[in-house]
Scaffold this motif. Sequence first.
Motif, mmCIF file in Angstrom:
data_model
loop_
_atom_site.group_PDB
_atom_site.id
_atom_site.type_symbol
_atom_site.label_atom_id
_atom_site.label_comp_id
_atom_site.label_asym_id
_atom_site.label_seq_id
_atom_site.Cartn_x
_atom_site.Cartn_y
_atom_site.Cartn_z
ATOM 1 N N GLU A 154 -72.674 55.311 -20.585
ATOM 2 C CA GLU A 154 -72.617 54.670 -19.270
ATOM 3 C C GLU A 154 -72.155 53.221 -19.365
ATOM 4 O OE1 GLU A 154 -72.424 54.519 -15.347
ATOM 5 O OE2 GLU A 154 -73.012 56.336 -16.411
ATOM 6 N N SER A 155 -72.649 52.483 -20.341
ATOM 7 C CA SER A 155 -72.241 51.082 -20.471
ATOM 8 C C SER A 155 -70.771 50.968 -20.879
ATOM 9 C CB SER A 155 -73.139 50.340 -21.449
ATOM 10 O OG SER A 155 -73.034 50.893 -22.733
ATOM 11 N N ARG A 156 -70.282 51.902 -21.663
ATOM 12 C CA ARG A 156 -68.868 51.869 -22.044
ATOM 13 C C ARG A 156 -67.967 52.157 -20.842
ATOM 14 N NH1 ARG A 156 -68.424 54.601 -28.030
ATOM 15 N NH2 ARG A 156 -70.071 53.331 -28.950
ATOM 16 N N ILE A 157 -68.382 53.086 -20.019
ATOM 17 C CA ILE A 157 -67.609 53.399 -18.816
ATOM 18 C C ILE A 157 -67.571 52.189 -17.896
ATOM 19 C CG2 ILE A 157 -67.615 54.782 -16.704
ATOM 20 C CD1 ILE A 157 -68.740 57.105 -18.448
ATOM 21 N N GLU A 158 -68.725 51.564 -17.717
ATOM 22 C CA GLU A 158 -68.797 50.373 -16.862
ATOM 23 C C GLU A 158 -67.964 49.240 -17.442
ATOM 24 O OE1 GLU A 158 -70.081 48.220 -13.483
ATOM 25 O OE2 GLU A 158 -70.091 50.350 -13.965
ATOM 26 N N LEU A 159 -68.000 49.057 -18.753
ATOM 27 C CA LEU A 159 -67.201 48.014 -19.386
ATOM 28 C C LEU A 159 -65.713 48.269 -19.161
ATOM 29 C CD1 LEU A 159 -66.889 45.518 -21.163
ATOM 30 C CD2 LEU A 159 -67.007 47.025 -23.161
#
Length: 162
Positions: A93-98
Amino acid sequence: MTDFEALYRNYARDIYRFALYLCGNPAEADDIASETFARAWNANGTIRAATAKSYLLAIARNCYLEALRRGVRQTQLDETMADSAASPYVDAESRIELRRVLGVLQQMPEVDRTVLLLRVQEEMPYQEIADTVGLSLPAVKVRIHRARLKLAQWRADREIRQ
């Protein structure tokens, strides 16, 4: 240990992160960070910036701008390449948001992206940012404000769509 080793140890991660946010490409960010320290190592004279960090950030920005002028193309990361260090769901999820935020940053003009990153990520004072990028203090403040508004609008639009 030399002073340069300490300089590298203290600022290498910051320079890489700044370069990544500027260009949006990890491989290109590595190149920019490497080139930044190579130029700092070979520089003649003393540092003319307020701090060593702002000096290195200015070099990194110049490296990025030179790459743009040379026509270096951004390439997308191969999504099929497996990351051997993590399971498929770790930090997904954090990679997608980044990636989304990097995409929004890439749509901003370079100078807006630069001043925003210097203020938010590097926590540089406005006057130091102005000196680093060669703009007036009011111009820096306006550009940072406008960049923040663009990010806030993107976030609001995204929340509406969800």
